[in-house]
Design a protein around this motif. Sequence first.
Motif, PDB file in Angstrom:
ATOM      1  N   ALA A  60       6.863   5.652  10.006  1.00 37.95           N
ATOM      2  CA  ALA A  60       5.601   5.985  10.680  1.00 37.95           C
ATOM      3  C   ALA A  60       5.094   7.344  10.216  1.00 37.95           C
ATOM      4  CB  ALA A  60       5.804   5.981  12.197  1.00 37.95           C
ATOM      5  N   GLU A  61       5.976   8.322  10.108  1.00 42.35           N
ATOM      6  CA  GLU A  61       5.554   9.654   9.646  1.00 42.35           C
ATOM      7  C   GLU A  61       5.198   9.638   8.165  1.00 42.35           C
ATOM      8  OE1 GLU A  61       7.498  13.244  10.706  1.00 42.35           O
ATOM      9  OE2 GLU A  61       8.314  12.423  12.584  1.00 42.35           O
ATOM     10  N   ALA A  62       5.951   8.883   7.378  1.00 41.50           N
ATOM     11  CA  ALA A  62       5.668   8.802   5.947  1.00 41.50           C
ATOM     12  C   ALA A  62       4.325   8.130   5.691  1.00 41.50           C
ATOM     13  CB  ALA A  62       6.783   8.044   5.239  1.00 41.50           C
ATOM     14  N   PHE A  63       3.990   7.125   6.491  1.00 47.67           N
ATOM     15  CA  PHE A  63       2.692   6.469   6.365  1.00 47.67           C
ATOM     16  C   PHE A  63       1.572   7.467   6.651  1.00 47.67           C
ATOM     17  CE2 PHE A  63       3.427   1.616   6.876  1.00 47.67           C
ATOM     18  CZ  PHE A  63       4.521   1.677   6.033  1.00 47.67           C
ATOM     19  N   GLU A  64       1.723   8.234   7.726  1.00 52.17           N
ATOM     20  CA  GLU A  64       0.711   9.222   8.076  1.00 52.17           C
ATOM     21  C   GLU A  64       0.522  10.227   6.942  1.00 52.17           C
ATOM     22  OE1 GLU A  64       2.047  10.944  11.698  1.00 52.17           O
ATOM     23  OE2 GLU A  64       1.707   9.128  12.896  1.00 52.17           O
ATOM     24  N   ALA A  65       1.623  10.674   6.351  1.00 53.24           N
ATOM     25  CA  ALA A  65       1.547  11.638   5.258  1.00 53.24           C
ATOM     26  C   ALA A  65       0.863  11.042   4.034  1.00 53.24           C
ATOM     27  CB  ALA A  65       2.952  12.116   4.884  1.00 53.24           C
ATOM     28  N   ALA A  66       1.172   9.792   3.711  1.00 54.17           N
ATOM     29  CA  ALA A  66       0.579   9.149   2.543  1.00 54.17           C
ATOM     30  C   ALA A  66      -0.927   8.956   2.708  1.00 54.17           C
ATOM     31  CB  ALA A  66       1.259   7.794   2.298  1.00 54.17           C
ATOM     32  N   PHE A  67      -1.348   8.529   3.892  1.00 56.79           N
ATOM     33  CA  PHE A  67      -2.786   8.363   4.129  1.00 56.79           C
ATOM     34  C   PHE A  67      -3.498   9.710   4.139  1.00 56.79           C
ATOM     35  CE2 PHE A  67      -1.904   4.014   5.681  1.00 56.79           C
ATOM     36  CZ  PHE A  67      -2.963   3.352   5.095  1.00 56.79           C
ATOM     37  N   PRO A 103       1.962   3.927  -8.352  1.00 55.02           N
ATOM     38  CA  PRO A 103       1.780   3.675  -6.917  1.00 55.02           C
ATOM     39  C   PRO A 103       2.424   4.741  -6.040  1.00 55.02           C
ATOM     40  CG  PRO A 103       3.411   2.185  -7.835  1.00 55.02           C
ATOM     41  CD  PRO A 103       2.758   2.875  -8.993  1.00 55.02           C
ATOM     42  N   GLU A 104       3.451   5.424  -6.560  1.00 53.86           N
ATOM     43  CA  GLU A 104       4.171   6.408  -5.748  1.00 53.86           C
ATOM     44  C   GLU A 104       3.281   7.558  -5.278  1.00 53.86           C
ATOM     45  OE1 GLU A 104       4.338   7.932  -9.938  1.00 53.86           O
ATOM     46  OE2 GLU A 104       4.543   5.976  -8.972  1.00 53.86           O
ATOM     47  N   SER A 105       2.223   7.837  -6.011  1.00 51.20           N
ATOM     48  CA  SER A 105       1.306   8.907  -5.615  1.00 51.20           C
ATOM     49  C   SER A 105      -0.093   8.370  -5.325  1.00 51.20           C
ATOM     50  CB  SER A 105       1.230   9.980  -6.711  1.00 51.20           C
ATOM     51  OG  SER A 105       0.831   9.405  -7.950  1.00 51.20           O
ATOM     52  N   GLY A 106      -0.203   7.060  -5.179  1.00 47.24           N
ATOM     53  CA  GLY A 106      -1.505   6.437  -5.042  1.00 47.24           C
ATOM     54  C   GLY A 106      -1.885   6.084  -3.617  1.00 47.24           C
ATOM     55  N   CYS A 107      -2.801   5.151  -3.509  1.00 45.64           N
ATOM     56  CA  CYS A 107      -3.397   4.787  -2.230  1.00 45.64           C
ATOM     57  C   CYS A 107      -2.375   4.168  -1.278  1.00 45.64           C
ATOM     58  CB  CYS A 107      -4.537   3.796  -2.464  1.00 45.64           C
ATOM     59  SG  CYS A 107      -5.292   3.198  -0.937  1.00 45.64           S
ATOM     60  N   ALA A 108      -2.324   4.713  -0.071  1.00 41.32           N
ATOM     61  CA  ALA A 108      -1.401   4.207   0.939  1.00 41.32           C
ATOM     62  C   ALA A 108      -1.812   2.826   1.436  1.00 41.32           C
ATOM     63  CB  ALA A 108      -1.330   5.180   2.112  1.00 41.32           C
ATOM     64  N   ALA A 109      -3.104   2.559   1.496  1.00 34.36           N
ATOM     65  CA  ALA A 109      -3.572   1.258   1.978  1.00 34.36           C
ATOM     66  C   ALA A 109      -3.031   0.131   1.109  1.00 34.36           C
ATOM     67  CB  ALA A 109      -5.096   1.216   2.009  1.00 34.36           C
ATOM     68  N   ALA A 110      -2.936   0.369  -0.199  1.00 34.81           N
ATOM     69  CA  ALA A 110      -2.402  -0.633  -1.118  1.00 34.81           C
ATOM     70  C   ALA A 110      -0.890  -0.557  -1.200  1.00 34.81           C
ATOM     71  CB  ALA A 110      -3.012  -0.439  -2.502  1.00 34.81           C
ATOM     72  N   GLY A 111      -0.346   0.641  -1.336  1.00 38.64           N
ATOM     73  CA  GLY A 111       1.074   0.808  -1.571  1.00 38.64           C
ATOM     74  C   GLY A 111       1.959   0.459  -0.397  1.00 38.64           C
TER      75      GLY A 111
END
Length: 203
Positions: A60-67, A103-111
């Motif tokens: 959950a925290e990693a998702f927030e950080a990626a977005f 993908p590792e540094s790309g869009c969270a919505a896709a990744g």
Amino acid sequence: MARASRKEAEQHRKDIVEAASHLFREKGVGRVSVPELMAAAGMTHGGFYGHFASKDALAAEAFEAAFRQMNERIARSAEGRSWEAARAGLIDSYLSCEHRDHPESGCAAAGLLDFPRDTDSEAVRAAYANGVAAMLDAIEAAQAEASPEARPAAMATLATLVGSLLLARATKDTPLSEAFLEAGRARLAEKSLVANPEGPAEN
């Protein structure tokens, strides 16, 4: 061994979240083990549960950080640019071979698309949904003035971007891959899917 200070503990937690954000986008949450992500953060496996109650809590925290990273990138790309230039820049950078291949540094919505569908964690699903909503806000703010058409237009743009990128990644190393990227760029250039602040495009 001396116990880590609060400041050190906070930094360790940030390092774990950052490592997870990259690994989850690159490989998928289910394919990353706790020992692997702790090693990527430069720490031992045993320290994980001193920071997080579970892998889902970290996700959950990693998702927030990626977005947050993606939305900040959208906002920066729009600074000092016209609506048309901001829109063109977003499309070209998003539907690029570089974005497809990293993908590792790309869009969270896709990744991070798969895990919210498969998990029972409400926190993870909420983090993904909130991240997508914030991404739509960033697209609207970068590319259009507020209008009744702005939100649906931003949603259509994001759906075209993410769909084209996912198909390009799934068909990588075949002629279809770059064709999907080009088709997405052409579609978005052909028809304004983001509300034009000067008025709707004529048919």
